[in-house]
Design an enzyme around this catalytic site. Structure first.
Site, mmCIF file in Angstrom:
data_model
loop_
_atom_site.group_PDB
_atom_site.id
_atom_site.type_symbol
_atom_site.label_atom_id
_atom_site.label_comp_id
_atom_site.label_asym_id
_atom_site.label_seq_id
_atom_site.Cartn_x
_atom_site.Cartn_y
_atom_site.Cartn_z
ATOM 1 N N SER A 46 2.824 -8.639 3.157
ATOM 2 C CA SER A 46 1.855 -9.668 3.568
ATOM 3 C C SER A 46 2.529 -10.677 4.505
ATOM 4 O O SER A 46 1.844 -11.448 5.171
ATOM 5 C CB SER A 46 1.282 -10.388 2.335
ATOM 6 O OG SER A 46 2.321 -10.823 1.484
ATOM 7 N N LYS A 113 8.353 -1.570 -3.888
ATOM 8 C CA LYS A 113 6.918 -1.311 -4.103
ATOM 9 C C LYS A 113 6.414 -0.480 -2.933
ATOM 10 O O LYS A 113 6.762 -0.736 -1.792
ATOM 11 C CB LYS A 113 6.153 -2.630 -4.214
ATOM 12 C CG LYS A 113 4.635 -2.442 -4.334
ATOM 13 C CD LYS A 113 3.938 -3.694 -4.844
ATOM 14 C CE LYS A 113 3.612 -4.713 -3.805
ATOM 15 N NZ LYS A 113 2.691 -4.244 -2.736
ATOM 16 N N GLU A 115 2.736 1.840 -1.517
ATOM 17 C CA GLU A 115 1.294 2.022 -1.691
ATOM 18 C C GLU A 115 0.960 3.506 -1.772
ATOM 19 O O GLU A 115 1.499 4.302 -1.009
ATOM 20 C CB GLU A 115 0.543 1.380 -0.509
ATOM 21 C CG GLU A 115 0.758 -0.119 -0.420
ATOM 22 C CD GLU A 115 0.009 -0.765 0.735
ATOM 23 O OE1 GLU A 115 -0.804 -0.097 1.408
ATOM 24 O OE2 GLU A 115 0.237 -1.973 0.974
ATOM 25 N N GLU A 182 -4.794 -3.620 -6.807
ATOM 26 C CA GLU A 182 -5.358 -4.643 -5.921
ATOM 27 C C GLU A 182 -6.849 -4.380 -5.704
ATOM 28 O O GLU A 182 -7.246 -3.262 -5.343
ATOM 29 C CB GLU A 182 -4.616 -4.625 -4.566
ATOM 30 C CG GLU A 182 -5.207 -5.640 -3.586
ATOM 31 C CD GLU A 182 -4.314 -5.943 -2.380
ATOM 32 O OE1 GLU A 182 -3.177 -5.440 -2.312
ATOM 33 O OE2 GLU A 182 -4.777 -6.705 -1.514
HETATM 34 O O1 KIV Z 1 2.209 -7.710 0.395
HETATM 35 C C1 KIV Z 1 1.834 -8.338 -0.587
HETATM 36 O O2 KIV Z 1 1.951 -9.565 -0.679
HETATM 37 C C2 KIV Z 1 1.220 -7.589 -1.678
HETATM 38 C C3 KIV Z 1 0.409 -8.382 -2.645
HETATM 39 C C4 KIV Z 1 -0.884 -8.715 -2.025
HETATM 40 C C5 KIV Z 1 0.265 -7.694 -3.918
HETATM 41 O O3 KIV Z 1 1.334 -6.410 -1.738
#
Ligand code: KIV
Length: 265
Positions: A46, A113, A115, A182
């Site tokens: 983000s 993390k 996706e 999400e």
């Molecule tokens: O990139 C991010 O901040 C995220 C959150 C919205 C969970 O993946």
């Protein structure tokens, strides 16, 4: 001060205690969040939107993630440091291994993390086998925004809800340590959270996940334009940024956030 590890989070899930996650992208905010009791600091991609000013997370590069992760790692003592793998940095198992290693070695990540649902099983399994903790991000996957045609709640129809439930189980079996949901209807998020043994973090996924995460700029009310409906401006009623973050931490721990108005049905 007890360092937060994946075992801490697992024990909290088992004890029915909520934990708290929030994004950070620099050393100053990392210190503030760490001292306010945030359990998992997420260096999210983000940053492409809230730091770099892009419309999506797609332009974010590995170098961007490594740079911001390293800044955050400098001042993160207690929290577990989770870092996003950016768009196309895990398209193959070999790429995923190389890039996750960079995030850990150069960026100080303690978990990565990524996706995707069952398409990511080989990647999750390979990372796990190499000792790299993984959070699998299901539901709305912002890196696929152009394929999805916009930012929308996912899992509203039976077929996609069943697929998400199954993907969650398969990702757990492949070795994922945490799931992140999400923009998912609260009922589905609840079912997934009780079906899996690993902790589940929600954003726009209702009150029943084991933890909540939000974007820092959203809780400080400085996101340009209309803030996402699942978020809340915690600066209202706070005298400082630290106090706003503490209010968020307490609201999540006490089950006061998210309220029904931050939840999708
Ligand atoms: O990139 C991010 O901040 C995220 C959150 C919205 C969970 O993946």
């Amino acid at each position: 001060m007890q360092k937060v590890t994946i075992n801490t989070l697992l024990a909290m899930k088992r004890a029915g205690e909520k934990f708290v996650s929030l994004t950070a992208y620099d050393a100053s905010f990392a210190r503030l969040l760490d001292e306010a009791g945030v359990d998992v600091i997420l260096v999210g991609d983000s940053l492409g939107m809230v730091i770099q000013g892009h419309q999506t997370t797609v332009p974010v590069t590995m170098d961007d993630m490594v740079y911001h992760a390293a800044c955050v790692a400098t001042n993160t003592r207690r929290a577990l440091l989770m870092v996003d793998m950016p768009f196309m940095s895990y398209a193959t198992v070999d790429q995923a291994l190389d890039n996750a290693a960079r995030l850990m070695r150069e960026g100080g990540a303690q978990m990565v993390k990524l996706e995707g649902g069952s398409v990511q099983l080989p990647v999750v399994q390979a990372l796990t086998e190499h000792g790299i903790p993984v959070c699998a991000h299901l539901g709305l996957q912002p890196q696929s925004v152009h394929k999805l045609g916009g930012y929308r709640v996912q899992g509203r129809d039976k077929t996609s809800a069943d697929t998400m439930l199954l993907d969650a189980e398969k990702l757990q079996q492949a070795g994922a340590d945490i799931l992140l949901l999400e923009c998912v209807p609260a009922v589905l998020a609840n079912e997934i959270t009780s079906n899996v043994e690993i902790p589940v973090i929600g954003i726009g996924a209702g009150p029943d996940t084991d933890a909540q995460v939000l974007v820092l700029q959203d809780i400080l009310g400085i996101t340009p334009g209309k803030p996402p409906g699942f978020s809340k401006n915690f600066m209202h009623g706070a005298h400082s940024v630290s106090e706003a973050v503490e209010h968020y931490v307490n609201a999540v721990r006490q089950g006061q956030f998210p309220a029904p108005e931050h939840t999708f049905n």
